[in-house]
Every structure is written in C-alpha cells, then in structure tokens.
Motif scaffolding. Sequence first.
Motif, PDB file in Angstrom:
ATOM      1  N   SER A   7     -46.601  -7.866 -13.582  1.00  0.00           N
ATOM      2  CA  SER A   7     -46.109  -7.139 -14.796  1.00  0.00           C
ATOM      3  C   SER A   7     -47.177  -6.358 -15.536  1.00  0.00           C
ATOM      4  O   SER A   7     -46.824  -5.099 -15.816  1.00  0.00           O
ATOM      5  N   ALA A   8     -48.430  -6.536 -15.422  1.00  0.00           N
ATOM      6  CA  ALA A   8     -49.391  -5.688 -15.981  1.00  0.00           C
ATOM      7  C   ALA A   8     -49.337  -4.402 -15.370  1.00  0.00           C
ATOM      8  O   ALA A   8     -49.330  -3.474 -16.064  1.00  0.00           O
ATOM      9  N   GLN A   9     -49.117  -4.646 -14.198  1.00  0.00           N
ATOM     10  CA  GLN A   9     -49.115  -3.111 -13.266  1.00  0.00           C
ATOM     11  C   GLN A   9     -47.903  -2.426 -13.508  1.00  0.00           C
ATOM     12  O   GLN A   9     -47.999  -1.078 -13.704  1.00  0.00           O
ATOM     13  N   SER A  10     -46.775  -3.056 -13.716  1.00  0.00           N
ATOM     14  CA  SER A  10     -45.617  -2.378 -14.042  1.00  0.00           C
ATOM     15  C   SER A  10     -45.655  -1.654 -15.561  1.00  0.00           C
ATOM     16  O   SER A  10     -45.259  -0.674 -15.694  1.00  0.00           O
ATOM     17  N   LEU A  11     -46.332  -2.272 -16.525  1.00  0.00           N
ATOM     18  CA  LEU A  11     -46.413  -1.795 -17.847  1.00  0.00           C
ATOM     19  C   LEU A  11     -47.286  -0.735 -17.653  1.00  0.00           C
ATOM     20  O   LEU A  11     -47.194   0.385 -18.388  1.00  0.00           O
ATOM     21  N   GLN A  12     -48.548  -0.764 -16.896  1.00  0.00           N
ATOM     22  CA  GLN A  12     -49.580   0.320 -16.802  1.00  0.00           C
ATOM     23  C   GLN A  12     -48.606   1.573 -16.307  1.00  0.00           C
ATOM     24  O   GLN A  12     -49.030   2.790 -16.770  1.00  0.00           O
ATOM     25  N   ALA A  35     -50.129   7.534  -2.666  1.00  0.00           N
ATOM     26  CA  ALA A  35     -50.627   7.610  -1.354  1.00  0.00           C
ATOM     27  C   ALA A  35     -51.572   6.460  -1.216  1.00  0.00           C
ATOM     28  O   ALA A  35     -52.658   6.317  -1.901  1.00  0.00           O
ATOM     29  N   ARG A  36     -51.232   5.289  -0.559  1.00  0.00           N
ATOM     30  CA  ARG A  36     -51.895   4.020  -0.664  1.00  0.00           C
ATOM     31  C   ARG A  36     -51.906   3.764  -2.098  1.00  0.00           C
ATOM     32  O   ARG A  36     -50.742   3.273  -2.644  1.00  0.00           O
ATOM     33  N   SER A  37     -52.821   3.366  -3.094  1.00  0.00           N
ATOM     34  CA  SER A  37     -52.735   2.919  -4.255  1.00  0.00           C
ATOM     35  C   SER A  37     -52.960   3.972  -5.518  1.00  0.00           C
ATOM     36  O   SER A  37     -52.833   3.982  -6.516  1.00  0.00           O
ATOM     37  N   ASP A  69     -48.804  12.599   2.554  1.00  0.00           N
ATOM     38  CA  ASP A  69     -49.494  11.392   2.456  1.00  0.00           C
ATOM     39  C   ASP A  69     -48.845  10.289   1.597  1.00  0.00           C
ATOM     40  O   ASP A  69     -49.246   9.163   1.584  1.00  0.00           O
ATOM     41  N   ALA A  70     -47.485  10.597   1.221  1.00  0.00           N
ATOM     42  CA  ALA A  70     -46.928   9.675   0.405  1.00  0.00           C
ATOM     43  C   ALA A  70     -46.364   8.378   1.335  1.00  0.00           C
ATOM     44  O   ALA A  70     -45.793   8.817   2.373  1.00  0.00           O
ATOM     45  N   ASP A  71     -46.734   7.378   0.977  1.00  0.00           N
ATOM     46  CA  ASP A  71     -46.191   6.089   1.925  1.00  0.00           C
ATOM     47  C   ASP A  71     -45.766   5.277   1.134  1.00  0.00           C
ATOM     48  O   ASP A  71     -45.024   3.961   1.516  1.00  0.00           O
ATOM     49  N   GLN A  72     -45.582   5.211  -0.328  1.00  0.00           N
ATOM     50  CA  GLN A  72     -45.028   4.265  -1.375  1.00  0.00           C
ATOM     51  C   GLN A  72     -44.444   5.028  -2.300  1.00  0.00           C
ATOM     52  O   GLN A  72     -44.583   6.169  -2.786  1.00  0.00           O
ATOM     53  N   LEU A  73     -43.674   4.435  -3.130  1.00  0.00           N
ATOM     54  CA  LEU A  73     -42.731   4.928  -4.117  1.00  0.00           C
ATOM     55  C   LEU A  73     -42.494   3.861  -5.328  1.00  0.00           C
ATOM     56  O   LEU A  73     -42.090   2.666  -5.028  1.00  0.00           O
ATOM     57  N   ALA A  74     -42.437   4.347  -6.373  1.00  0.00           N
ATOM     58  CA  ALA A  74     -42.150   3.437  -7.704  1.00  0.00           C
ATOM     59  C   ALA A  74     -41.050   4.288  -8.405  1.00  0.00           C
ATOM     60  O   ALA A  74     -41.105   5.696  -8.410  1.00  0.00           O
ATOM     61  N   VAL A  75     -39.952   3.745  -8.797  1.00  0.00           N
ATOM     62  CA  VAL A  75     -38.828   4.473  -9.285  1.00  0.00           C
ATOM     63  C   VAL A  75     -38.605   3.715 -10.550  1.00  0.00           C
ATOM     64  O   VAL A  75     -38.834   2.572 -10.640  1.00  0.00           O
ATOM     65  N   TYR A 106     -42.574   2.469   1.245  1.00  0.00           N
ATOM     66  CA  TYR A 106     -42.638   0.979   0.664  1.00  0.00           C
ATOM     67  C   TYR A 106     -42.295   1.100  -0.710  1.00  0.00           C
ATOM     68  O   TYR A 106     -42.826   2.089  -1.558  1.00  0.00           O
ATOM     69  N   LEU A 107     -41.161   0.583  -1.101  1.00  0.00           N
ATOM     70  CA  LEU A 107     -40.791   0.745  -2.493  1.00  0.00           C
ATOM     71  C   LEU A 107     -41.421  -0.342  -3.272  1.00  0.00           C
ATOM     72  O   LEU A 107     -41.258  -1.316  -3.365  1.00  0.00           O
ATOM     73  N   ARG A 108     -42.400   0.154  -3.884  1.00  0.00           N
ATOM     74  CA  ARG A 108     -43.291  -0.666  -4.638  1.00  0.00           C
ATOM     75  C   ARG A 108     -43.015  -1.202  -5.913  1.00  0.00           C
ATOM     76  O   ARG A 108     -43.408  -2.471  -6.689  1.00  0.00           O
ATOM     77  N   GLU A 109     -42.052  -0.668  -6.447  1.00  0.00           N
ATOM     78  CA  GLU A 109     -41.717  -1.039  -7.826  1.00  0.00           C
ATOM     79  C   GLU A 109     -40.468  -0.255  -8.167  1.00  0.00           C
ATOM     80  O   GLU A 109     -40.144   1.073  -7.784  1.00  0.00           O
TER      81      GLU A 109
END
Length: 369
Positions: A7-12, A35-37, A69-75, A106-109
């Motif tokens: 949750s803290a990461q989502s809020l950030q 790209a990674r983190s 370089d994109a390997d993850q995504l947050a929407v 990778y859909l990270r959030e």
Amino acid sequence: MSTVIRSAQSLQLLSDIPRLLGHPPRVGLVLVPFARSRTMGALRLDLPAAADLELAAAAAIGLVCRLPDADQLAVVIYTDDPIVDGLPHDDLVQALARRCEVCGLYLREALCVGARAWGSYLDPECPPGGVPLDSPGVAPDAAACVGGALDEVREQTAVALSAIDTAVCAVCDGDAPPDGRIDPRALCATCRLDDLPALFEEALGLDPELLDPFTVALLVWALDRPGSRDVALLQWCGAVADGDAAVEAQARWEAGDEYPPDLGERLWGDGVQADVHRLSAARELVHEVASRAPVERRAGSLAACAWLSWAVGDLDAAADQATGACAIEPEHGLAELVRSFLAAQHRPAWEREATSRAGTGWSHGCRAR
C-alpha cells in the motif's frame, strides 16, 4: 493479474504522478511504465467508450511497448465516480491486463482513484467502497494530490465566480461593490462576454486540463444562462457563423420576434448535420468545467454536458448528467429536455444516420474525463 504491491508503494505512486505528468491528473487513464524499478515518466489517455475497450487497451499497451527498456507497467484510472460497490472501469483494467500478458509486460499495479476514495484492482481485499483518502493510513501528500486537488480547484472557481458576479453587476447594472474594488481579472473576463462566439471558439481550442480558474468560472457563468448556453451549443454543432446567428436570433427573440425554426431544430437534434468531432471536443471541455464548478453553480454546465453527451450518442452519460443537474436544480429546463429525449428514445438525426451507416451502436467517449 499480478500480485499487488504494498500500500505504501501504491500511495507513493499516486503522490508521484502529478510530478511525472507536470500537473495534477483529472478524469482519465494514466500509464506509468517502469524499467525494472525505475519509472520512465507517465502518460495520460482519455477513458474509452465501453464499446472500444479492447481496441483502446491494445493502443495503450502498444505505446508502452515502443519504449525499449519498459518491462513493467502501473495503470491508474482517475474518475469523478464514487467508489461504492467495487472499483469502476474494471473491464478496462481487465483488457489492459490481457494486453500486458500478451506483450510480456509485468502489470505491477492497477489503481482507481475516485471522488473520495482509492483502491487497487489487484488487491482481493480491497473494500467495496475503497480506502478513504482521508483515512489514517493515507499519506497527507497523496491525499492532497488526489482528493484535495479537486476541492482546491472548485474553491478557486468559486472565488473567481464571485468576482465575476461582482464585475457583471458593476459593468451591466452600475452596482459598485461595497469596497469599490473589482478584481481586474474578473473585469477582463467579463469583457469577453461581449463576443460570445469568440469566447466559445477560443475555449474549444484549449486543453481542458489546463484551464485557468477565471476561464472556468466564465464558462460556468455563461452555461448557466439559457441564452448564452444555446449560443455555445449551436456554435459547437457547426462553426463560429452558427454562434453569430444564434446571438442575433437571441437578441431578436428578446425583442419579441420568433426564434428561427432552423436553430430550434438543431437543439432538438434535427436539421443540418452537426460536426460530431466538435461536439466531442465540446463535451470534454464542458465535462471539465462542470467538474470544477462548485456544486451550487454546477447545474447549467452539467445540463449542457448532458446535451452534448446525448448529441454524440453516449446516452448513459447523458442520463447521469441530466439527473445530476436536476438534483442540483429541480426542473432544470435543458436537463429535463434531455431526460425527455431519453425517455422517448429520441436521438439526434446525425447520430441515427451514423448508426444506420455503421449497422452497429455508435458512441463517442469523453476525451477528459
């Protein structure tokens, strides 16, 4: 779907998005590739119409895939809708998730931010009503960026509206304010009412998300008055010349002449073919204006948005917006007219013709909102 991050990461993430975009987000879909983190920026897109979800998801993920370089995504989906019984726009998130899987992202959030709450589509324990933005676990900066931003914008609009009311009374009625001072910004805004077609045409070319408070307030003021509102709607159907004709017709009607039947027909969805692209752009603009207006002054712009939604074939949105206008101002003329159209299943001639040509349902999604 992937596992929800803390949750803290989502809020950030929510706190970072205004910085990544360069402005606080409004209604729409925000993509944050990683790209990674490491975040690679952010992109805001319009929320698509229900019929276009798969196509819109493919286009959105296609944009992300252009970043080597994109390997993850947050929407993140931003909406004015309240979160009551689950997160809205779940179908869109599902479509995005399917496209991510196909493309190896990778859909990270996946988050939703509503009027007063937020939540994660990936969290099976997310409450049906979401997490209140003012709850103890929400960082103050995140709440301010998401929920408080709209309250602040509405307060700015209210202040600008009050100043414009004062300026109009002074200029038109000769009623000077008690302290003798008129905000020069309000005075400049009021002078723009001398040429309504120019005002409405200029507004149509602006980015709805970057409107300044006095422009928003001036449009709220104009759309709250039937005469100037009808000028706007008729002009947005066609061109500046239509606005000029509507201004002249309004003046003659106020002098006792009949209102031209051809202009009246256009408001009923008949007559000359309307420019649907202009109507869609106008709907985006007015939707943004209505969302920024203080509740007690929102009925006019919300009713105008309902008519524009009806005019482009988005009948569900038209019904919600007309009902919302009537909740603020019972028996609002334009809102009741739109509701009568919907009850009678009356659609504009240009929308019926487009549906007939396509052989399928036809609607336009609001680019903002």
